[in-house]
Write an enzyme that holds these catalytic residues in place. Structure first.
Site, PDB file in Angstrom:
ATOM      1  CE  LYS A 289      -1.970  -1.025   3.918  1.00  0.00           C
ATOM      2  NZ  LYS A 289      -1.323  -2.332   4.205  1.00  0.00           N
TER       3      LYS A 289
ATOM      4  NE  ARG B 227      -4.369  -0.851  10.032  1.00  0.00           N
ATOM      5  CZ  ARG B 227      -3.294  -0.471   9.371  1.00  0.00           C
ATOM      6  NH1 ARG B 227      -3.212   0.719   8.830  1.00  0.00           N
ATOM      7  NH2 ARG B 227      -2.276  -1.288   9.266  1.00  0.00           N
TER       8      ARG B 227
ATOM      9  NE  ARG C 296       7.745  -2.708   6.067  1.00  0.00           N
ATOM     10  CZ  ARG C 296       6.452  -2.510   6.216  1.00  0.00           C
ATOM     11  NH1 ARG C 296       5.788  -1.819   5.300  1.00  0.00           N
ATOM     12  NH2 ARG C 296       5.822  -3.010   7.243  1.00  0.00           N
TER      13      ARG C 296
ATOM     14  NE  ARG D 185       6.548  -0.495  10.070  1.00  0.00           N
ATOM     15  CZ  ARG D 185       5.456  -0.401   9.310  1.00  0.00           C
ATOM     16  NH1 ARG D 185       5.502   0.242   8.167  1.00  0.00           N
ATOM     17  NH2 ARG D 185       4.328  -0.951   9.692  1.00  0.00           N
TER      18      ARG D 185
ATOM     19  NE  ARG E 271       1.808  -4.776  11.188  1.00  0.00           N
ATOM     20  CZ  ARG E 271       2.838  -4.454  10.392  1.00  0.00           C
ATOM     21  NH1 ARG E 271       4.042  -4.923  10.652  1.00  0.00           N
ATOM     22  NH2 ARG E 271       2.653  -3.662   9.377  1.00  0.00           N
TER      23      ARG E 271
HETATM   24  P1  AP5 Z   1       4.927  -1.605   1.781  1.00  0.00           P
HETATM   25  O1  AP5 Z   1       4.595  -0.760   0.600  1.00  0.00           O
HETATM   26  O2  AP5 Z   1       5.760  -1.005   2.858  1.00  0.00           O
HETATM   27  O3  AP5 Z   1       3.609  -2.319   2.361  1.00  0.00           O
HETATM   28  P2  AP5 Z   1       2.372  -1.722   3.154  1.00  0.00           P
HETATM   29  O4  AP5 Z   1       1.166  -2.409   2.612  1.00  0.00           O
HETATM   30  O5  AP5 Z   1       2.380  -0.236   3.141  1.00  0.00           O
HETATM   31  O6  AP5 Z   1       2.720  -2.315   4.575  1.00  0.00           O
HETATM   32  P3  AP5 Z   1       2.626  -1.684   6.038  1.00  0.00           P
HETATM   33  O7  AP5 Z   1       3.260  -2.687   6.953  1.00  0.00           O
HETATM   34  O8  AP5 Z   1       3.200  -0.304   6.080  1.00  0.00           O
HETATM   35  O9  AP5 Z   1       1.131  -1.676   6.234  1.00  0.00           O
HETATM   36  P4  AP5 Z   1       0.420  -1.702   7.558  1.00  0.00           P
HETATM   37  O10 AP5 Z   1      -0.922  -1.361   7.043  1.00  0.00           O
HETATM   38  O11 AP5 Z   1       0.489  -2.907   8.378  1.00  0.00           O
HETATM   39  O12 AP5 Z   1       1.245  -0.637   8.416  1.00  0.00           O
HETATM   40  P5  AP5 Z   1       0.948   0.868   8.797  1.00  0.00           P
HETATM   41  O13 AP5 Z   1       2.216   1.587   8.776  1.00  0.00           O
HETATM   42  O14 AP5 Z   1      -0.215   1.399   8.015  1.00  0.00           O
HETATM   43  O15 AP5 Z   1       5.640  -2.932   1.226  1.00  0.00           O
HETATM   44  C1  AP5 Z   1       6.116  -3.939   2.115  1.00  0.00           C
HETATM   45  C2  AP5 Z   1       7.500  -4.444   1.624  1.00  0.00           C
HETATM   46  O16 AP5 Z   1       7.342  -5.130   0.391  1.00  0.00           O
HETATM   47  C3  AP5 Z   1       8.496  -3.314   1.361  1.00  0.00           C
HETATM   48  O17 AP5 Z   1       9.776  -3.750   1.741  1.00  0.00           O
HETATM   49  C4  AP5 Z   1       8.417  -3.095  -0.153  1.00  0.00           C
HETATM   50  O18 AP5 Z   1       9.642  -2.603  -0.681  1.00  0.00           O
HETATM   51  C5  AP5 Z   1       8.092  -4.493  -0.653  1.00  0.00           C
HETATM   52  N1  AP5 Z   1       7.216  -4.489  -1.823  1.00  0.00           N
HETATM   53  C6  AP5 Z   1       6.174  -3.629  -2.077  1.00  0.00           C
HETATM   54  N2  AP5 Z   1       5.578  -3.944  -3.228  1.00  0.00           N
HETATM   55  C7  AP5 Z   1       6.226  -5.055  -3.703  1.00  0.00           C
HETATM   56  C8  AP5 Z   1       6.063  -5.868  -4.862  1.00  0.00           C
HETATM   57  N3  AP5 Z   1       5.087  -5.617  -5.770  1.00  0.00           N
HETATM   58  N4  AP5 Z   1       6.898  -6.933  -5.016  1.00  0.00           N
HETATM   59  C9  AP5 Z   1       7.885  -7.185  -4.106  1.00  0.00           C
HETATM   60  N5  AP5 Z   1       8.096  -6.443  -2.991  1.00  0.00           N
HETATM   61  C10 AP5 Z   1       7.280  -5.387  -2.793  1.00  0.00           C
HETATM   62  O19 AP5 Z   1       0.400   0.687  10.303  1.00  0.00           O
HETATM   63  C11 AP5 Z   1       1.259   0.259  11.349  1.00  0.00           C
HETATM   64  C12 AP5 Z   1       0.464   0.213  12.641  1.00  0.00           C
HETATM   65  O20 AP5 Z   1      -0.059   1.535  12.935  1.00  0.00           O
HETATM   66  C13 AP5 Z   1      -0.787  -0.682  12.647  1.00  0.00           C
HETATM   67  O21 AP5 Z   1      -0.465  -2.019  12.939  1.00  0.00           O
HETATM   68  C14 AP5 Z   1      -1.641  -0.001  13.726  1.00  0.00           C
HETATM   69  O22 AP5 Z   1      -1.207  -0.347  15.009  1.00  0.00           O
HETATM   70  C15 AP5 Z   1      -1.363   1.479  13.523  1.00  0.00           C
HETATM   71  N6  AP5 Z   1      -2.322   2.109  12.599  1.00  0.00           N
HETATM   72  C16 AP5 Z   1      -2.048   2.657  11.378  1.00  0.00           C
HETATM   73  N7  AP5 Z   1      -3.160   3.126  10.809  1.00  0.00           N
HETATM   74  C17 AP5 Z   1      -4.178   2.871  11.685  1.00  0.00           C
HETATM   75  C18 AP5 Z   1      -5.574   3.109  11.652  1.00  0.00           C
HETATM   76  N8  AP5 Z   1      -6.165   3.696  10.576  1.00  0.00           N
HETATM   77  N9  AP5 Z   1      -6.315   2.712  12.714  1.00  0.00           N
HETATM   78  C19 AP5 Z   1      -5.762   2.123  13.781  1.00  0.00           C
HETATM   79  N10 AP5 Z   1      -4.439   1.859  13.872  1.00  0.00           N
HETATM   80  C20 AP5 Z   1      -3.647   2.235  12.830  1.00  0.00           C
END
Ligand code: AP5
Length: 214
Positions: A13, A88, A127, A160, A171
């Protein structure tokens, strides 16, 4: 254009949201990045969010909603934005819908990036994140030019805290239970688009551009 990125943790994402935001010249709003910046700066919000995030749980809706509503009221959001990691939960999606309806607006597209769970744990282990500027890399699929150093700002790259395998599994459970229902929510609203996230980064990007008609 107002776009929501959906998908499991690690589906890509953030990677795609940044590219879309660059292409459309609109802000990329990642609630995860906002929480991590607050943790790094030791704010009250950061202290509250950290305990939930480190355990792989969601931050309470009340905290997240306040933060997002403040953000989209800013001047730079007038022409749209790409949400990454928000909404979410169904209550977050309903609150967003209500807030937009009140000003005569709605979400244009919710793009679900589909990647099976088996691929996710592997991706997350590789990552590396820059906590200074928010850039994301992968040791194999998107390596930085110099190992361990951010191409964009030169800061050190980190694994991370919540990317450790035990937390990733938690997660994924939370995602299936609380976030996956949003796929049906946006399907019902008629704005859901599905992308195959198992392809390479550029291929996924081209798919999304076609899906949103850009
Ligand atoms: P990446 O693009 O980083 O993936 P992502 O989907 O953004 O993953 P996140 O872990 O950031 O999502 P998340 O939703 O769990 O975390 P967030 O920060 O929002 O890609 C992942 C890896 O794969 C990278 O190394 C990339 O280079 C590689 N990659 C990408 N595309 C690829 C491809 N096509 N092929 C190969 N490799 C590829 O949230 C973290 C925490 O914050 C949550 O757990 C929660 O506690 C809190 N939080 C955040 N938002 C909320 C909310 N709205 N409500 C409540 N709690 C929240």
């Amino acid at each position: 254009m107002k776009i929501i990125m959906l998908g499991a943790p690690g589906a890509g994402k953030g990677t795609q949201a940044k590219k879309i935001a660059d292409r459309l010249q609109i802000p990329h709003i990642s609630t995860g990045d906002i929480f991590r910046a607050n943790i790094k700066n030791g704010t009250e919000l950061g202290k509250e969010a950290k305990s939930y995030m480190d355990a792989g749980n969601l931050v309470p809706d009340s905290v997240t909603l306040r933060l997002v509503m403040d953000r989209i009221a800013k001047e730079d959001c007038q022409n749209g934005y790409v949400f990454d990691g928000f909404p979410r939960t169904i209550p977050q999606a309903e609150a967003l819908e209500e807030a937009l309806r009140a000003i005569g607006q709605k979400i244009d597209f919710a793009v679900d990036i589909e990647v099976p769970d088996e691929n996710i744990v592997h991706r997350m282990g590789g990552r590396r994140a820059c906590l200074a500027c928010g850039a994301t890399y992968h040791t194999v699929y998107a390596a930085p030019k110099k190992e361990g150093v951010c191409d964009r700002c030169g800061a050190a790259l980190m694994l991370r805290e919540d990317d450790r395998p035990e937390t990733v599994k938690k997660r994924l459970d939370v995602y299936h239970e609380q976030t996956q229902p949003l796929i049906d929510f946006y399907q019902d609203r008629g704005c859901l688009k599905r992308a195959d996230g198992t392809k390479g980064v550029e291929e996924v990007f081209l798919q999304i551009l076609e899906l949103i008609g850009v």
